[in-house]
Design a protein around this motif. Structure first.
Motif, PDB file in Angstrom:
ATOM      1  N   HIS A 102       0.848  -1.191   0.000  1.00 17.94           N
ATOM      2  CA  HIS A 102       0.000   0.000   0.000  1.00 17.94           C
ATOM      3  C   HIS A 102       0.884   1.242   0.000  1.00 17.94           C
ATOM      4  O   HIS A 102       2.097   1.161   0.143  1.00 17.94           O
ATOM      5  N   SER A 103       0.275   2.397  -0.131  1.00 13.08           N
ATOM      6  CA  SER A 103       1.054   3.625  -0.179  1.00 13.08           C
ATOM      7  C   SER A 103       1.767   3.845   1.154  1.00 13.08           C
ATOM      8  O   SER A 103       1.229   3.531   2.216  1.00 13.08           O
ATOM      9  N   VAL A 104       2.957   4.377   1.089  1.00 18.57           N
ATOM     10  CA  VAL A 104       3.806   4.553   2.263  1.00 18.57           C
ATOM     11  C   VAL A 104       3.818   6.016   2.673  1.00 18.57           C
ATOM     12  O   VAL A 104       4.135   6.896   1.872  1.00 18.57           O
ATOM     13  N   ASP A 105       3.459   6.284   3.920  1.00 17.09           N
ATOM     14  CA  ASP A 105       3.488   7.647   4.449  1.00 17.09           C
ATOM     15  C   ASP A 105       4.887   7.923   4.986  1.00 17.09           C
ATOM     16  O   ASP A 105       5.126   7.902   6.184  1.00 17.09           O
ATOM     17  N   GLY A 106       5.814   8.160   4.064  1.00 13.00           N
ATOM     18  CA  GLY A 106       7.204   8.350   4.425  1.00 13.00           C
ATOM     19  C   GLY A 106       7.617   9.809   4.436  1.00 13.00           C
ATOM     20  O   GLY A 106       6.799  10.719   4.298  1.00 13.00           O
ATOM     21  N   PRO A 107       8.915  10.061   4.590  1.00 10.82           N
ATOM     22  CA  PRO A 107       9.417  11.440   4.666  1.00 10.82           C
ATOM     23  C   PRO A 107       9.211  12.235   3.388  1.00 10.82           C
ATOM     24  O   PRO A 107       9.281  13.460   3.414  1.00 10.82           O
ATOM     25  N   HIS A 108       8.921  11.551   2.265  1.00  6.42           N
ATOM     26  CA  HIS A 108       8.659  12.283   1.021  1.00  6.42           C
ATOM     27  C   HIS A 108       7.348  13.040   1.101  1.00  6.42           C
ATOM     28  O   HIS A 108       7.086  13.907   0.242  1.00  6.42           O
ATOM     29  N   ARG A 109       6.527  12.771   2.088  1.00  6.67           N
ATOM     30  CA  ARG A 109       5.248  13.461   2.234  1.00  6.67           C
ATOM     31  C   ARG A 109       5.303  14.612   3.236  1.00  6.67           C
ATOM     32  O   ARG A 109       4.292  15.243   3.519  1.00  6.67           O
ATOM     33  N   GLY A 110       6.450  14.830   3.796  1.00  8.79           N
ATOM     34  CA  GLY A 110       6.574  15.936   4.734  1.00  8.79           C
ATOM     35  C   GLY A 110       7.369  15.544   5.965  1.00  8.79           C
ATOM     36  O   GLY A 110       7.773  14.389   6.147  1.00  8.79           O
ATOM     37  N   THR A 111       7.585  16.514   6.811  1.00 13.01           N
ATOM     38  CA  THR A 111       8.330  16.282   8.051  1.00 13.01           C
ATOM     39  C   THR A 111       7.387  15.819   9.147  1.00 13.01           C
ATOM     40  O   THR A 111       6.288  16.338   9.296  1.00 13.01           O
ATOM     41  N   SER A 112       7.828  14.829   9.893  1.00 14.00           N
ATOM     42  CA  SER A 112       6.999  14.329  10.995  1.00 14.00           C
ATOM     43  C   SER A 112       6.813  15.410  12.050  1.00 14.00           C
ATOM     44  O   SER A 112       7.736  16.158  12.367  1.00 14.00           O
ATOM     45  N   PRO A 113       5.607  15.514  12.603  1.00 12.46           N
ATOM     46  CA  PRO A 113       5.372  16.523  13.646  1.00 12.46           C
ATOM     47  C   PRO A 113       6.040  16.125  14.948  1.00 12.46           C
ATOM     48  O   PRO A 113       6.347  14.952  15.186  1.00 12.46           O
ATOM     49  N   ARG A 114       6.279  17.092  15.806  1.00 12.68           N
ATOM     50  CA  ARG A 114       6.744  16.791  17.152  1.00 12.68           C
ATOM     51  C   ARG A 114       5.641  16.055  17.895  1.00 12.68           C
ATOM     52  O   ARG A 114       4.458  16.290  17.685  1.00 12.68           O
ATOM     53  N   LEU A 115       6.034  15.148  18.791  1.00  6.15           N
ATOM     54  CA  LEU A 115       5.042  14.249  19.375  1.00  6.15           C
ATOM     55  C   LEU A 115       3.997  14.965  20.216  1.00  6.15           C
ATOM     56  O   LEU A 115       2.849  14.524  20.287  1.00  6.15           O
ATOM     57  N   TRP A 116       4.341  16.060  20.862  1.00  8.36           N
ATOM     58  CA  TRP A 116       3.340  16.784  21.652  1.00  8.36           C
ATOM     59  C   TRP A 116       2.475  17.697  20.780  1.00  8.36           C
ATOM     60  O   TRP A 116       1.539  18.319  21.275  1.00  8.36           O
TER      61      TRP A 116
END
Length: 399
Positions: free
Chosen positions: A180-194
């Motif tokens: 399936h499609s991968v939600d990887g770093p090519h889709r943006g920067t991961s948010p901070r956990l808080w």
């Protein structure tokens, strides 16, 4: 699938994502990377020399833990100070919040005037009869015939502090990759956990939930447990059920000498991602004023009481002027202990402190030439008795 989460987007405000397949929509027109392999995909391609027919391989070595992706995948993630560089867990400190306004002085005159209902001789006997009838090895004759000689009532105070907090940790985890499609770093920067917004459970109800961190997914080309062979390694000796002849079909391996890899479920590749684990915990501090009776403290801690005072807020302040000084000291000690225990490791969502009145009555009675006592406690008149005179065991009277 993982529950939906929302995070603060740097450009468009909060966005709601829905697990592994979540991510912003692709822009219209040609992608700047169209026609070439993106750098984060160059390790996703299967080994061209590996076919479905090569399903049995000999792996006598201990496979590496698949929880954390290999170093070459981690290098392709954007630099984030919160990303784990191993298979362990990391605790994230919540942002600090300004304390609330101090409370106004309270008037405790109502406490001095408050009285719980007195336990009468009739109430004490009915409470004992109800207790005896709930026990299969207790006779009710003694409860009805004993003579109550004296009632010694006391009123205890129970202070209780509850602190409902939220803590967050991250950890690497994986699941079989099903193309399936991968939600990887090519889709943006991961948010901070808080910054990830989730639905908080009802206050003071403990819960633990897990969420997939957006844009943290990476695909490992080969499952480390089967080396991408789809099936688990052949054992160094023959199948014990068919001796390797295949004449008796093995229920575990179907006569093939191998079975589907339990790690990748036969998918050959693993999808690694950062998992956010959120824990909501209700910390409890209790204190019951001292008494000179022999009723166990653990029973009084659970006894049903009559509410005298309740204070609930994001942060409560110590009680300092209660008529019973030991209650004020307990409040100060409880709040200090919770503050020290949680510190910056959790975010306090709500606090609640209460004071309850717990009635306790020592009942002295005479029965068949002997005197003894039992206790009636709580507003629901629970009974504690040690030497009840009419007890049975396996149909025999205990003398």
């Amino acid at each position: 699938m993982f529950p939906s989460v929302a995070f603060k987007s740097e450009n468009n405000g909060p966005a709601v994502l829905g697990g592994a397949e979540a991510g912003p929509s692709e822009p219209s027109g040609l992608s700047p990377l169209e026609g070439q392999t993106p750098p984060w995909l160059d390790v996703w391609t299967m080994d061209p020399d590996l076919s479905d027919e090569d399903s049995v391989v000999d792996l006598s070595f201990q496979a590496e833990s698949p929880l954390a992706p290999p170093a070459e995948l981690l290098e392709r993630l954007p630099s984030c100070d919160w990303l784990l560089q191993g298979g362990g867990q990391q605790i994230f400190f919540p942002p600090s919040e300004a304390p609330g306004r101090p409370q106004e002085p309270r008037c405790w005159s109502s406490f001095l005037e408050h009285r719980v209902p007195v336990v009468t001789e009739e109430v004490a006997r009915e409470a004992l009869l109800s207790f005896v009838n709930s026990k299969c090895c207790y006779g009710s004759a003694a409860a009805g015939d004993l003579i109550i000689q004296e009632l010694k009532p006391q009123t205890l105070c129970r202070y209780r502090l509850e602190t409902f907090s939220e803590s967050r940790i991250s950890e690497w985890t994986f699941q079989p990759f099903t193309s399936h499609s991968v939600d990887g770093p090519h889709r943006g920067t991961s948010p901070r956990l808080w910054d990830i917004k989730v639905q908080v459970p009802p206050m003071f109800q403990e819960d633990t939930r897990k969420f997939q961190v957006p844009h943290s997914s990476l695909v490992k080309a080969r499952c480390p447990s089967c080396s991408g062979a789809k099936r688990r390694a052949r054992q160094p000796r023959r199948c014990q059920l068919c001796s390797g002849s295949g004449r008796r079909r093995c229920s575990t391996c179907s006569g093939r000498g191998s079975k589907t890899c339990a790690t990748c479920k036969g998918e050959k590749k693993l999808l690694h991602f950062i998992q956010l684990v959120i824990m909501w915990k209700n910390s409890l501090f209790e204190f019951v004023t001292e008494h000179q009776l022999d009723c166990p403290a653990e029973l009084l801690a659970k006894a049903k009481g009559e509410n005298l005072f309740k204070d609930e807020n994001t942060m409560v302040y110590p009680i300092v002027d209660f008529p019973l000084r030991e209650i004020s000291l307990a409040s100060q000690r409880g709040i200090a202990e919770h503050s020290a225990a949680l510190g910056s490791r959790a975010r306090v969502l709500q606090q609640r402190q209460t004071i309850e009145l717990i009635p306790l009555t020592e009942v002295h009675y005479w029965y068949q030439g002997k005197t003894s006592v039992y206790y009636v406690y709580g507003t629901d008149h629970k009974v504690y008795v040690v030497d009840y005179p009419e007890r049975y065991c396996c149909g025999c009277t205990i003398i």
